[in-house]
Design a protein around this motif. Structure first.
Motif, short mmCIF file in Angstrom:
data_model
loop_
_atom_site.label_atom_id
_atom_site.label_comp_id
_atom_site.label_asym_id
_atom_site.label_seq_id
_atom_site.Cartn_x
_atom_site.Cartn_y
_atom_site.Cartn_z
N MET A 1 46.39 48.67 27.57
CA MET A 1 47.00 49.00 28.83
C MET A 1 48.42 49.52 28.59
SD MET A 1 45.61 48.47 31.85
CE MET A 1 44.26 47.61 32.52
N ASN B 1 50.15 47.82 33.36
CA ASN B 1 50.34 46.38 33.31
C ASN B 1 51.22 45.91 34.46
OD1 ASN B 1 49.81 43.93 32.20
ND2 ASN B 1 51.19 44.17 30.48
N SER C 1 49.29 46.19 37.69
CA SER C 1 48.34 45.09 37.86
C SER C 1 49.04 43.84 38.37
CB SER C 1 47.62 44.82 36.54
OG SER C 1 48.51 44.32 35.58
N THR D 1 40.81 47.92 36.29
CA THR D 1 40.78 47.88 34.82
C THR D 1 40.00 49.06 34.27
OG1 THR D 1 40.92 45.48 34.89
CG2 THR D 1 40.18 46.46 32.83
N TYR D 2 38.92 49.42 34.94
CA TYR D 2 38.12 50.56 34.48
C TYR D 2 38.93 51.85 34.52
CZ TYR D 2 34.48 54.06 34.19
OH TYR D 2 33.73 55.14 33.82
N GLY E 1 42.53 51.38 32.34
CA GLY E 1 42.41 51.10 30.91
C GLY E 1 42.23 52.37 30.11
N LEU F 1 39.89 44.84 27.02
CA LEU F 1 39.90 44.91 28.48
C LEU F 1 38.77 44.12 29.13
CD1 LEU F 1 40.79 48.68 28.92
CD2 LEU F 1 42.30 46.71 29.05
N TYR G 1 40.37 41.25 31.02
CA TYR G 1 41.56 41.61 31.79
C TYR G 1 41.40 41.35 33.29
CZ TYR G 1 45.91 44.12 32.64
OH TYR G 1 47.19 44.43 33.00
#
Length: 153
Positions: free
Chosen positions: A1, A6, A9, A45-46, A49, A61, A64
């Protein structure tokens, strides 16, 4: 990431935490929100990442979204009015569990373990059991510590 993803998120987990544990909310509503948040974290994340080399990045990941869920649960405990310390320790223990077993599974794939993050979470979980009363200042300090663990470790 990337550091930007990050930090984003963190903001997503913080925004999702504000919707949990409202007054007079049913367990079905909270369970549905948690399932929806986990789905949102998986989609984030998909797309956020870096999946250029699946052998080196994709395993990192895999856990994550669960880390994001644990952070969201930790942040949401500050809005509780009853049994706050108990649920705070449980949320931190969940985050520690996700980090520890995620790191163990990555270790078997040839990745290094982030011992500093695991040690910081273990220390925070252990020290949080001794809190007698959580004031507004302590809530802010806990939130800052959680975000520091997320961003810097």
């Amino acid at each position: 990431m990337t550091p930007l993803a990050n930090a984003l998120s963190c903001l997503i987990a913080l925004g999702c935490a504000s919707f949990l544990w409202r007054k007079n909310s049913s367990p079905y509503r909270n369970g549905g929100l948690l399932a929806g948040f986990l789905l949102l974290f998986c989609v984030f994340t998909y797309f956020a990442g870096e999946l250029f080399d699946p052998r080196t990045v994709a395993p990192v990941l895999e856990h994550y979204p669960f880390r994001m869920m644990a952070l969201c649960l930790c942040l949401s405990t500050t809005s509780l009015s009853f049994y706050r310390r108990r649920y705070l320790v449980l949320a931190q223990a969940l985050w520690f569990w996700v980090e520890l077993f995620g790191a163990i599974s990555l270790y078997y794939r040839g990745f290094d373990i982030a011992w500093t993050r695991i040690a910081a979470l273990l220390c925070m979980t252990f020290c949080s059991t001794f809190l007698s009363k959580i004031s507004k200042e302590m809530e802010f300090c806990l939130i800052v510590l959680w975000l520091a663990i997320w961003v810097f470790f």
